[in-house]
Structures are given as C-alpha cells and as structure tokens.
Write an enzyme that holds these catalytic residues in place. Structure first.
Site, PDB file in Angstrom:
ATOM      1  N   ASP A   1       0.828  -1.223   0.000  1.00  0.00           N
ATOM      2  CA  ASP A   1       0.000   0.000   0.000  1.00  0.00           C
ATOM      3  C   ASP A   1       0.856   1.264   0.000  1.00  0.00           C
ATOM      4  O   ASP A   1       1.959   1.280   0.550  1.00  0.00           O
ATOM      5  CB  ASP A   1      -0.881  -0.033   1.257  1.00  0.00           C
ATOM      6  CG  ASP A   1      -2.017   0.948   1.159  1.00  0.00           C
ATOM      7  OD1 ASP A   1      -2.294   1.462   0.067  1.00  0.00           O
ATOM      8  OD2 ASP A   1      -2.645   1.208   2.210  1.00  0.00           O
TER       9      ASP A   1
ATOM     10  N   HIS B   1       2.893   2.863  -8.905  1.00  0.00           N
ATOM     11  CA  HIS B   1       2.755   1.407  -9.085  1.00  0.00           C
ATOM     12  C   HIS B   1       4.008   0.824  -9.737  1.00  0.00           C
ATOM     13  O   HIS B   1       4.429  -0.277  -9.400  1.00  0.00           O
ATOM     14  CB  HIS B   1       1.506   1.089  -9.914  1.00  0.00           C
ATOM     15  CG  HIS B   1       0.223   1.473  -9.238  1.00  0.00           C
ATOM     16  ND1 HIS B   1      -0.027   1.194  -7.902  1.00  0.00           N
ATOM     17  CD2 HIS B   1      -0.876   2.129  -9.691  1.00  0.00           C
ATOM     18  CE1 HIS B   1      -1.223   1.662  -7.576  1.00  0.00           C
ATOM     19  NE2 HIS B   1      -1.763   2.232  -8.636  1.00  0.00           N
TER      20      HIS B   1
ATOM     21  N   LEU C   1      11.867 -19.810  -3.120  1.00  0.00           N
ATOM     22  CA  LEU C   1      10.646 -19.107  -2.698  1.00  0.00           C
ATOM     23  C   LEU C   1       9.490 -19.363  -3.672  1.00  0.00           C
ATOM     24  O   LEU C   1       9.704 -19.440  -4.880  1.00  0.00           O
ATOM     25  CB  LEU C   1      10.959 -17.603  -2.682  1.00  0.00           C
ATOM     26  CG  LEU C   1       9.798 -16.648  -2.389  1.00  0.00           C
ATOM     27  CD1 LEU C   1       9.460 -16.685  -0.897  1.00  0.00           C
ATOM     28  CD2 LEU C   1      10.151 -15.216  -2.800  1.00  0.00           C
TER      29      LEU C   1
HETATM   30  C1  FPP Z   1      -2.295   0.004  -3.172  1.00  0.00           C
HETATM   31  O1  FPP Z   1      -1.706   1.288  -3.063  1.00  0.00           O
HETATM   32  C2  FPP Z   1      -1.644  -0.712  -4.233  1.00  0.00           C
HETATM   33  C3  FPP Z   1      -2.274  -1.288  -5.285  1.00  0.00           C
HETATM   34  C4  FPP Z   1      -3.733  -1.278  -5.450  1.00  0.00           C
HETATM   35  C5  FPP Z   1      -1.505  -1.971  -6.353  1.00  0.00           C
HETATM   36  C6  FPP Z   1      -0.305  -2.745  -5.878  1.00  0.00           C
HETATM   37  C7  FPP Z   1       0.435  -3.187  -7.062  1.00  0.00           C
HETATM   38  C8  FPP Z   1       1.774  -3.097  -7.213  1.00  0.00           C
HETATM   39  C9  FPP Z   1       2.714  -2.653  -6.150  1.00  0.00           C
HETATM   40  C10 FPP Z   1       2.368  -3.555  -8.491  1.00  0.00           C
HETATM   41  C11 FPP Z   1       2.845  -4.954  -8.301  1.00  0.00           C
HETATM   42  C12 FPP Z   1       3.197  -5.522  -9.580  1.00  0.00           C
HETATM   43  C13 FPP Z   1       3.401  -6.826  -9.770  1.00  0.00           C
HETATM   44  C14 FPP Z   1       3.775  -7.285 -11.095  1.00  0.00           C
HETATM   45  C15 FPP Z   1       3.249  -7.801  -8.684  1.00  0.00           C
HETATM   46  P1  FPP Z   1      -2.545   2.560  -3.463  1.00  0.00           P
HETATM   47  O2  FPP Z   1      -2.386   2.798  -4.905  1.00  0.00           O
HETATM   48  O3  FPP Z   1      -3.954   2.391  -3.010  1.00  0.00           O
HETATM   49  O4  FPP Z   1      -1.823   3.691  -2.655  1.00  0.00           O
HETATM   50  P2  FPP Z   1      -2.499   4.930  -1.949  1.00  0.00           P
HETATM   51  O5  FPP Z   1      -3.281   4.389  -0.788  1.00  0.00           O
HETATM   52  O6  FPP Z   1      -1.332   5.749  -1.525  1.00  0.00           O
HETATM   53  O7  FPP Z   1      -3.359   5.626  -2.963  1.00  0.00           O
END
Ligand code: FPP
Length: 234
Positions: free
Chosen positions: A15, A32, A125
């Site tokens: 997050d 992201h 893993l």
């Molecule tokens: C939540 O943070 C995050 C997500 C909804 C997406 C998580 C995905 C990734 C880290 C990419 C991973 C990629 C692979 C290939 C595994 P948010 O966007 O809601 O953050 P915020 O709360 O600050 O808005």
C-alpha cells in the site's frame, strides 16, 4: 540476523503507491511502477533469507472501481512482469496466483498460466500474486464448491471441518502466513487473507510501499521474533 527465526510464509499489502507518486507530482501509475520494483527486490530478498512463501496483494476485487486509466496501467504492469518472469525462474523462484479469473483479459490469464508452468520446478521461494483477489470472494467460492459436494452426496454436512474449507481456498496446502505486513500507515486488512490470517501477526509501518527496503523486512522479522504467539492458549 543471527538466531532469528525466519517466518515460512509472509504476506504483504503493498500500500501507498498512490501517495508516493502524489508527493512527487507524478501520476499514480508511476507509484505502481516503483512499487513493482520494490516487490521484485523484496521477493529476491525473501528468497535469499529462506522465506518459503511470499503472498502479495497486487489487485483486489474492489480495485476495478479505480479509474480505467489506473486499472489499465496496473494490468500492463502485470503483463510486463509476467512476460519477464523467466528472470524469476533463473533465480529458482516459483510464481503462483490467488484470485478469481473473472474480468481478467484472456492474454493476462495465458501469461499467468505460462509463468506458473515455467516456474513449477523452482525449489526456492514461492511467490503468490493476489490478482483480482478478495478474501470474502474466496470463502464464498469455497462454500459454493463444498455445497455442490454436499448436494451430490460426496460429503455430508457433518464431515465439514475447518480443514475442508481450507482445502477449497485458492492455495490449498500452503501454510497460513505467520506475518502480514501493511506499510503506509493504514491499519486494515482490506479483505486480504481473512481466513488464512486468523492468527497472523500484523506489522504496520508508515513507510510507503515504494520506499520499503529489505532493512524494513529485517525489522519486521525481528519484531515477529519478539512476539509471543499463543494461538488462543496461555
Ligand atoms: C495500493 O496502493 C496498491 C495497489 C492497489 C496496487 C499494488 C500493485 C503493485 C505494487 C504492483 C505490483 C506488480 C506486480 C507485477 C506484482 P494505493 O495505490 O492504493 O496507494 P495509496 O493508498 O497511496 O493511494
């Protein structure tokens, strides 16, 4: 990290990508992209220190409600990563998935299947990517399958145990996570592993996921070693 017990299964809610990008005046998709790099680094580190399973929340059943532009950016990130998954295989990391196939584009489903097949013999893993995942959805699907078995007379309601339910979840046989990590200062489970996380230790931090480093994981594991896990006993 001497004499430290390494959890065999760690789960992470990745997050804070959006806030990380906003702080820099960048589009959310940039957060992201950086979050994806962090994920790769942390997965490699987990493999190095001997974690057996790493489950990461990459896209929830609720994330479809985000603007189309952001959903498309995330799906493209999954595509790129999956196309690149041979790099993981080289490192002896297996890739598996948790979630529903509904609404995912057929080419992504194909890439997921290929990545899973290509990495099936890896012995290090195992990474579980939770894509289009919801804990309630997972339990609902398990209940439907069990109800069908009852209907067809294969099992009786009396035979249903907690283990029966676990067997019909997305990853039967995988031990429950000992730790669930949520960075970015939020204190919610957000429908992640709600069955499997019944006795997991939670570790929270204000760090935004794109800034999360192996040293933060070390700290989480160190704290985990100092927790007294009683599982309802004394
Ligand atoms: C939540 O943070 C995050 C997500 C909804 C997406 C998580 C995905 C990734 C880290 C990419 C991973 C990629 C692979 C290939 C595994 P948010 O966007 O809601 O953050 P915020 O709360 O600050 O808005």
């Amino acid at each position: 990290m001497n004499n430290i017990k390494i959890p065999q299964h760690i789960a992470i809610i990745m997050d804070g990508n959006g806030r990380w990008a906003k702080k820099r005046g960048l589009p959310r998709s940039a957060g992201h992209i950086k979050g994806c790099q962090t994920f790769k680094q942390i997965a490699r580190y987990c493999n190095k220190i001997g974690v057996k399973y790493l489950t990461v929340y990459a896209f929830s059943t609720e994330n479809w409600r985000r603007p189309k532009e952001e959903v498309d950016a995330l799906m493209n990130l999954f595509r790129d990563y999956l196309k690149d998954s041979k790099n993981f295989v080289k490192e002896n990391i297996a890739l598996r998935f948790l979630g529903s196939n509904d609404h995912l584009d057929p080419d992504i489903l194909d890439l997921m299947q290929t990545a899973q097949d290509d990495s099936k013999n890896a012995t290090g893993l195992t990474v579980y990517l939770a894509i289009n995942y919801g804990g309630r959805d997972e339990i609902k699907n398990a209940v439907k399958q069990i109800a069908n078995k009852v209907k067809s007379g294969e099992i009786s309601p009396e035979e249903i145990t907690e283990d029966t339910i676990s067997e019909y979840l997305y990853a039967p046989g995988v031990p429950d996570p000992e730790m669930i990590i949520r960075p970015s200062g939020e204190y919610r489970l957000s429908n992640f592993l709600i069955w499997q996380g019944a006795y997991s230790e939670f570790w929270y931090s204000d760090i935004l996921w794109p800034d999360f480093k192996p040293s933060h994981l070390d700290k989480a594991i160190e704290d985990f070693n100092n927790r007294n896990r009683r599982f309802g006993g004394v």
